[in-house]
Design a protein around this motif. Structure first.
Motif, PDB file in Angstrom:
ATOM      1  N   ILE A  86       0.834  -1.202   0.000  1.00  0.00           N
ATOM      2  CA  ILE A  86       0.000   0.000   0.000  1.00  0.00           C
ATOM      3  C   ILE A  86       0.866   1.249   0.000  1.00  0.00           C
ATOM      4  CG2 ILE A  86      -1.571   1.362   1.427  1.00  0.00           C
ATOM      5  CD1 ILE A  86      -2.973  -1.203   2.144  1.00  0.00           C
ATOM      6  N   LEU A  87       1.919   1.247   0.813  1.00  0.00           N
ATOM      7  CA  LEU A  87       2.779   2.428   0.866  1.00  0.00           C
ATOM      8  C   LEU A  87       3.528   2.633  -0.440  1.00  0.00           C
ATOM      9  CD1 LEU A  87       4.116   2.303   4.521  1.00  0.00           C
ATOM     10  CD2 LEU A  87       2.426   3.840   3.548  1.00  0.00           C
ATOM     11  N   THR A  88       3.953   1.558  -1.109  1.00  0.00           N
ATOM     12  CA  THR A  88       4.629   1.742  -2.393  1.00  0.00           C
ATOM     13  C   THR A  88       3.653   2.276  -3.436  1.00  0.00           C
ATOM     14  OG1 THR A  88       4.240  -0.572  -2.962  1.00  0.00           O
ATOM     15  CG2 THR A  88       6.384  -0.030  -2.007  1.00  0.00           C
ATOM     16  N   GLN A  89       2.411   1.845  -3.418  1.00  0.00           N
ATOM     17  CA  GLN A  89       1.419   2.392  -4.335  1.00  0.00           C
ATOM     18  C   GLN A  89       1.159   3.865  -4.036  1.00  0.00           C
ATOM     19  OE1 GLN A  89      -0.136   1.073  -7.023  1.00  0.00           O
ATOM     20  NE2 GLN A  89       1.236  -0.666  -6.792  1.00  0.00           N
ATOM     21  N   HIS A  90       1.172   4.200  -2.761  1.00  0.00           N
ATOM     22  CA  HIS A  90       0.944   5.598  -2.378  1.00  0.00           C
ATOM     23  C   HIS A  90       2.117   6.484  -2.804  1.00  0.00           C
ATOM     24  CE1 HIS A  90      -0.553   8.985  -0.124  1.00  0.00           C
ATOM     25  NE2 HIS A  90       0.600   9.080   0.511  1.00  0.00           N
ATOM     26  N   VAL A  91       3.338   6.006  -2.629  1.00  0.00           N
ATOM     27  CA  VAL A  91       4.517   6.797  -2.976  1.00  0.00           C
ATOM     28  C   VAL A  91       4.672   6.886  -4.486  1.00  0.00           C
ATOM     29  CG1 VAL A  91       7.036   6.818  -2.847  1.00  0.00           C
ATOM     30  CG2 VAL A  91       5.697   6.356  -0.813  1.00  0.00           C
ATOM     31  N   LEU A  92       4.374   5.803  -5.196  1.00  0.00           N
ATOM     32  CA  LEU A  92       4.591   5.771  -6.642  1.00  0.00           C
ATOM     33  C   LEU A  92       3.409   6.302  -7.442  1.00  0.00           C
ATOM     34  CD1 LEU A  92       6.338   2.309  -6.905  1.00  0.00           C
ATOM     35  CD2 LEU A  92       7.392   4.561  -6.940  1.00  0.00           C
ATOM     36  N   GLU A  93       2.404   6.825  -6.786  1.00  0.00           N
ATOM     37  CA  GLU A  93       1.248   7.343  -7.512  1.00  0.00           C
ATOM     38  C   GLU A  93       1.665   8.581  -8.299  1.00  0.00           C
ATOM     39  OE1 GLU A  93      -3.114   9.212  -6.440  1.00  0.00           O
ATOM     40  OE2 GLU A  93      -2.118   7.875  -5.024  1.00  0.00           O
ATOM     41  N   PRO A  94       1.335   8.611  -9.580  1.00  0.00           N
ATOM     42  CA  PRO A  94       1.781   9.755 -10.390  1.00  0.00           C
ATOM     43  C   PRO A  94       1.042  11.032 -10.011  1.00  0.00           C
ATOM     44  CG  PRO A  94       0.388   8.329 -11.684  1.00  0.00           C
ATOM     45  CD  PRO A  94       0.616   7.631 -10.362  1.00  0.00           C
ATOM     46  N   ILE A  95       1.751  12.113 -10.089  1.00  0.00           N
ATOM     47  CA  ILE A  95       1.170  13.422  -9.860  1.00  0.00           C
ATOM     48  C   ILE A  95       1.127  14.132 -11.205  1.00  0.00           C
ATOM     49  CG2 ILE A  95       1.414  15.616  -8.676  1.00  0.00           C
ATOM     50  CD1 ILE A  95       2.970  14.123  -6.513  1.00  0.00           C
ATOM     51  N   TYR A  96      -0.048  14.382 -11.683  1.00  0.00           N
ATOM     52  CA  TYR A  96      -0.215  14.993 -12.985  1.00  0.00           C
ATOM     53  C   TYR A  96      -0.109  16.516 -12.862  1.00  0.00           C
ATOM     54  CZ  TYR A  96      -1.841  10.397 -14.294  1.00  0.00           C
ATOM     55  OH  TYR A  96      -1.926   9.062 -14.509  1.00  0.00           O
ATOM     56  N   ALA A  97       0.577  17.118 -13.806  1.00  0.00           N
ATOM     57  CA  ALA A  97       0.722  18.559 -13.813  1.00  0.00           C
ATOM     58  C   ALA A  97      -0.584  19.210 -14.243  1.00  0.00           C
ATOM     59  CB  ALA A  97       1.851  18.972 -14.743  1.00  0.00           C
ATOM     60  N   LYS A  98      -0.878  20.324 -13.641  1.00  0.00           N
ATOM     61  CA  LYS A  98      -2.086  21.048 -14.002  1.00  0.00           C
ATOM     62  C   LYS A  98      -1.774  21.889 -15.235  1.00  0.00           C
ATOM     63  CE  LYS A  98      -3.665  21.218  -9.301  1.00  0.00           C
ATOM     64  NZ  LYS A  98      -3.947  22.045  -8.131  1.00  0.00           N
ATOM     65  N   PRO A  99      -2.696  21.974 -16.156  1.00  0.00           N
ATOM     66  CA  PRO A  99      -2.426  22.767 -17.357  1.00  0.00           C
ATOM     67  C   PRO A  99      -2.279  24.257 -17.014  1.00  0.00           C
ATOM     68  CG  PRO A  99      -4.693  22.013 -17.343  1.00  0.00           C
ATOM     69  CD  PRO A  99      -4.005  21.376 -16.166  1.00  0.00           C
ATOM     70  N   LEU A 100      -1.338  24.890 -17.708  1.00  0.00           N
ATOM     71  CA  LEU A 100      -1.120  26.309 -17.507  1.00  0.00           C
ATOM     72  C   LEU A 100      -2.220  27.086 -18.219  1.00  0.00           C
ATOM     73  CD1 LEU A 100       2.716  26.492 -18.040  1.00  0.00           C
ATOM     74  CD2 LEU A 100       1.482  26.622 -15.892  1.00  0.00           C
ATOM     75  N   ARG A 101      -2.631  28.146 -17.631  1.00  0.00           N
ATOM     76  CA  ARG A 101      -3.651  28.981 -18.272  1.00  0.00           C
ATOM     77  C   ARG A 101      -2.946  29.965 -19.203  1.00  0.00           C
ATOM     78  NH1 ARG A 101      -7.675  31.012 -13.668  1.00  0.00           N
ATOM     79  NH2 ARG A 101      -6.542  32.884 -14.236  1.00  0.00           N
ATOM     80  N   SER A 102      -3.446  30.023 -20.390  1.00  0.00           N
ATOM     81  CA  SER A 102      -2.840  30.971 -21.325  1.00  0.00           C
ATOM     82  C   SER A 102      -3.554  32.314 -21.206  1.00  0.00           C
ATOM     83  CB  SER A 102      -2.935  30.457 -22.758  1.00  0.00           C
ATOM     84  OG  SER A 102      -4.293  30.258 -23.079  1.00  0.00           O
TER      85      SER A 102
END
Length: 115
Positions: free
Chosen positions: A98-114
């Motif tokens: 569970i902890l490895t899944q929590h640590v390895l969960e991808p963090i997606y970048a938020k799109p920049l506002r133009s």
């Protein structure tokens, strides 16, 4: 002391059962209409009388009869600790996964506002 569960006798469980049934019956009768709704008072008083009778007239002696001294032997000592070790290993393995899944969960970048 036969009939003991968690250090108490069957009378405690009988009293608990009576009061659970009375509370359930009172909850059901509270939805009734008319004169049936007022029977809650009689159900409650009946349970109170039964409780007082069971408390004031116990069947068993207050002091237990001395029994022959028994030697308690734990026959499942090794099996119990083997099971405890197995369950502990399963718990730690699951916690690690569970902890490895929590640590390895991808963090997606938020799109920049133009602008």
């Amino acid at each position: 002391m036969a009939g003991m569960v968690l250090g108490v006798g069957a009378g405690v469980f009988l009293l608990a059962l009576i009061w659970v049934l009375v509370l359930l019956l009172c909850a059901l009768l509270s939805r009734a209409s008319g004169i049936a709704r007022f029977s809650i008072v009689f159900v409650f008083l009946g349970a109170l009388v039964i409780t007082v009778v069971l408390l004031l007239f116990p069947r068993a002696s207050e002091f237990p009869v001395p029994e022959v001294e028994m030697k308690i032997v734990d026959a499942f000592f090794i099996a119990r600790y083997a099971l405890l070790a197995f369950l502990g290993a399963i718990f730690l393995g699951g916690l690690f996964l569970i902890l490895t899944q929590h640590v390895l969960e991808p963090i997606y970048a938020k799109p920049l506002r133009s602008c």
